[in-house]
Design an enzyme around this catalytic site. Structure first.
Site, mmCIF file in Angstrom:
data_model
loop_
_atom_site.group_PDB
_atom_site.id
_atom_site.type_symbol
_atom_site.label_atom_id
_atom_site.label_comp_id
_atom_site.label_asym_id
_atom_site.label_seq_id
_atom_site.Cartn_x
_atom_site.Cartn_y
_atom_site.Cartn_z
ATOM 1 N N GLN A 1 -83.443 -33.224 -3.655
ATOM 2 C CA GLN A 1 -82.591 -32.882 -2.076
ATOM 3 C C GLN A 1 -81.275 -32.560 -2.337
ATOM 4 O O GLN A 1 -80.430 -31.989 -2.145
ATOM 5 C CB GLN A 1 -83.150 -34.061 -1.279
ATOM 6 C CG GLN A 1 -82.159 -34.110 0.079
ATOM 7 C CD GLN A 1 -82.854 -33.187 1.008
ATOM 8 O OE1 GLN A 1 -83.912 -33.505 1.591
ATOM 9 N NE2 GLN A 1 -81.983 -32.118 1.551
ATOM 10 N N ASP B 1 -92.059 -28.520 8.832
ATOM 11 C CA ASP B 1 -90.825 -29.071 8.257
ATOM 12 C C ASP B 1 -90.459 -30.589 8.418
ATOM 13 O O ASP B 1 -90.471 -31.382 7.344
ATOM 14 C CB ASP B 1 -89.406 -28.196 8.564
ATOM 15 C CG ASP B 1 -88.570 -28.364 7.096
ATOM 16 O OD1 ASP B 1 -88.916 -28.815 6.343
ATOM 17 O OD2 ASP B 1 -87.410 -28.012 7.693
ATOM 18 N N GLU C 1 -81.432 -21.600 2.939
ATOM 19 C CA GLU C 1 -81.508 -22.185 4.205
ATOM 20 C C GLU C 1 -80.340 -22.506 4.853
ATOM 21 O O GLU C 1 -79.735 -23.738 4.797
ATOM 22 C CB GLU C 1 -82.149 -23.473 4.227
ATOM 23 C CG GLU C 1 -82.410 -24.066 5.809
ATOM 24 C CD GLU C 1 -83.131 -25.349 5.736
ATOM 25 O OE1 GLU C 1 -83.361 -25.938 4.633
ATOM 26 O OE2 GLU C 1 -83.713 -25.770 6.820
ATOM 27 N N HIS D 1 -86.689 -24.545 -1.842
ATOM 28 C CA HIS D 1 -86.004 -24.387 -0.441
ATOM 29 C C HIS D 1 -84.755 -23.495 -0.834
ATOM 30 O O HIS D 1 -84.298 -23.666 -1.780
ATOM 31 C CB HIS D 1 -85.339 -25.709 -0.026
ATOM 32 C CG HIS D 1 -86.311 -26.622 0.447
ATOM 33 N ND1 HIS D 1 -87.158 -27.197 0.067
ATOM 34 C CD2 HIS D 1 -86.123 -27.348 1.901
ATOM 35 C CE1 HIS D 1 -87.810 -27.999 0.966
ATOM 36 N NE2 HIS D 1 -87.215 -28.015 2.129
ATOM 37 N N HIS E 1 -91.861 -32.551 5.225
ATOM 38 C CA HIS E 1 -91.031 -33.729 4.574
ATOM 39 C C HIS E 1 -91.674 -35.020 4.862
ATOM 40 O O HIS E 1 -91.194 -35.710 6.019
ATOM 41 C CB HIS E 1 -89.860 -33.726 4.684
ATOM 42 C CG HIS E 1 -89.143 -32.453 4.037
ATOM 43 N ND1 HIS E 1 -88.269 -32.362 3.048
ATOM 44 C CD2 HIS E 1 -89.118 -31.216 4.571
ATOM 45 C CE1 HIS E 1 -87.861 -31.222 2.556
ATOM 46 N NE2 HIS E 1 -88.503 -30.421 3.770
ATOM 47 N N HIS F 1 -95.511 -26.787 4.867
ATOM 48 C CA HIS F 1 -94.061 -27.332 4.530
ATOM 49 C C HIS F 1 -93.664 -28.399 5.536
ATOM 50 O O HIS F 1 -93.480 -28.348 6.528
ATOM 51 C CB HIS F 1 -92.932 -26.223 4.813
ATOM 52 C CG HIS F 1 -91.578 -26.447 4.049
ATOM 53 N ND1 HIS F 1 -91.112 -25.848 3.082
ATOM 54 C CD2 HIS F 1 -91.001 -27.382 4.444
ATOM 55 C CE1 HIS F 1 -89.801 -26.265 2.885
ATOM 56 N NE2 HIS F 1 -89.651 -27.421 3.851
HETATM 57 FE FE FE2 Z 1 -88.007 -28.181 4.113
#
Ligand code: FE2
Length: 420
Positions: free
Chosen positions: A156, A313, A217, A214, A63, A61
């Site tokens: 996102q 992440d 979170e 996701h 980005h 995971h």
């Molecule tokens: Fe993430």
């Protein structure tokens, strides 16, 4: 007759292998022989005594589209998820293909330098240009000889946050995104969040892609999209192809609900990914004391036999200005923050950045036996415990028999005056 191989690694300790050190020979991209001592010669013959031969690290995971942008256009001073999303919204107005590709490649090289050979990256698909996705697909294809990359189409700003976002997500799948993503807890309403999960499953079936969402979170104990994801996976019989990432709200649920949810997760057999580095810093920001750690129930999920992996992440982006891409930092922190200090638990955390990550990515486990692909790393410590304790550097990375990188051992020389 003396045997010839492409590469021989001499006297390394094999993860899950015999107690004694072994010679491991590689020929034509495959592990050709493993023995206590091989009477053979090779084009490359390396002494790795005192080192561990391990499956490669897996970053399940990350980005990469936002990596290495910390401070541009401004620093996240509150340290919250939501300020991070605001800063990223400003930064992504200036994205270009070259900008994303350059940073993604740099971040992948950083990861590779720590022994990562498999990566699942999210690509923000909330911008009409789809620049992050197009750039990461190009990078995925460019690095395939030394790094396996999967790209998740990640909305996102929410699938229903803007009118065009649902169509952009589908366009990303048409363009070749490997995985369908989502962010139900960030949708405008709870109903939109539930609807987004159902739509993700429809798209996944239509385009035959796995899912990585996701999910929850947040510290909000009312954020309960994980049950929706697990129920959809169960009903469609897609469990192992489905992943819920972050799930930090699970740490805030009361036990009565958490136990019920755990039963559903066991039935669904979905994968879960925790990102302890970032969630330990992002979550609990609204708390005084006691202050929540904001990390999903890693230990309990693992104890229930579920597949959990660990991710970085972020590497220096609007959400997390630290990070160097080393999975051993993640495993080391998880051991502390999730209180997994037992020997078996430490080993489990190591597996969460190696083969458990591969399982999440839907790829076969690394066997390190004769006949298996010679894709492995060599670490500068004799066993997993010492590797974790010291965050030992990678000495060698091998992909299908080819050495991708080698690192010379660091030497510390004491001044003579201080030796006694
Ligand atoms: Fe993430």
């Amino acid at each position: 007759m003396t045997q010839h191989f492409d590469l021989i690694l001499r006297q390394g300790n094999l993860l899950d292998g015999p107690e004694h050190a072994v010679d491991l020979a590689i020929q034509d991209g495959v592990i050709a022989a493993i023995a206590p001592h091989l009477d053979a010669i090779a084009a490359q013959d390396l002494d790795i005594s005192g080192c561990l031969i391990s499956p490669p690290f897996v970053e399940s995971h990350i980005h990469l589209d936002s990596a290495l942008t910390a401070g541009d256009p401004r620093w996240n001073e509150s340290g919250t998820l939501f300020e991070g999303i605001e800063i990223w919204a400003e930064r992504k107005r200036n994205l270009s293909l070259e900008d994303v590709k350059r940073r993604a490649l740099e971040a992948l090289k950083l990861q590779a330098s720590h022994g990562v050979l498999f990566v699942r990256t999210h690509a923000d698909v909330s911008e009409p240009s789809l620049t992050p996705l197009k750039a990461l697909l190009e990078v995925r294809d460019r690095v395939k000889d030394w790094m396996t990359v999967q790209v998740v189409a990640f909305p996102q700003d929410g699938m229903y946050g803007h009118a065009q976002n649902e169509a952009l997500l589908e366009e990303a799948l048409r363009l070749g995104a490997d995985v369908v993503g989502g962010i139900p807890h960030y949708e405008l309403t709870r109903e939109d969040g539930v609807r987004s999960v159902h739509r993700i499953f429809e798209l996944a079936e239509q385009y035959e892609r796995p899912i990585d969402i996701h999910c929850d979170e947040t510290d909000d104990p009312q954020s309960r999209f994980l049950e929706v994801v697990a129920a959809c996976a169960l009903r469609r019989n897609l469990g192992p192809r489905v992943t819920a990432s972050h799930t930090t709200a699970f740490a805030s649920y009361d036990n009565a609900y958490a136990f019920k949810l755990m039963g559903l997760l066991r039935r669904s057999q979905i994968n879960l990914i925790a990102n302890p580095l970032i969630n330990l810093t992002l979550q609990g920001r609204g708390d005084t004391y006691p202050k929540r750690r904001g990390i999903t129930r890693v230990k309990e999920l693992w104890q229930q036999g579920l597949n959990v992996s660990l991710g970085h992440d972020c590497i220096q982006d609007p959400w997390y200005n630290l990070g160097n891409g080393n999975p051993l930092d993640v495993a080391h922190l998880a051991i502390h923050a999730c209180q997994m200090t037992g020997r078996e638990e430490i080993r489990a955390c190591y597996d969460m950045v190696t083969d458990r990550g591969l399982h999440t990515l839907g790829l076969p486990a690394t066997k390190l036996v004769e006949g298996d692909a010679a894709t492995l790393i060599v670490l500068a410590a004799p066993n997993v415990f010492e590797v974790i304790r010291n965050r030992s550097p990678v000495r060698l990375s091998v992909v299908r028999g080819r050495v991708v990188l080698a690192r010379s051992p660091a030497l510390v020389r004491w001044s003579a005056n201080f030796l006694t």
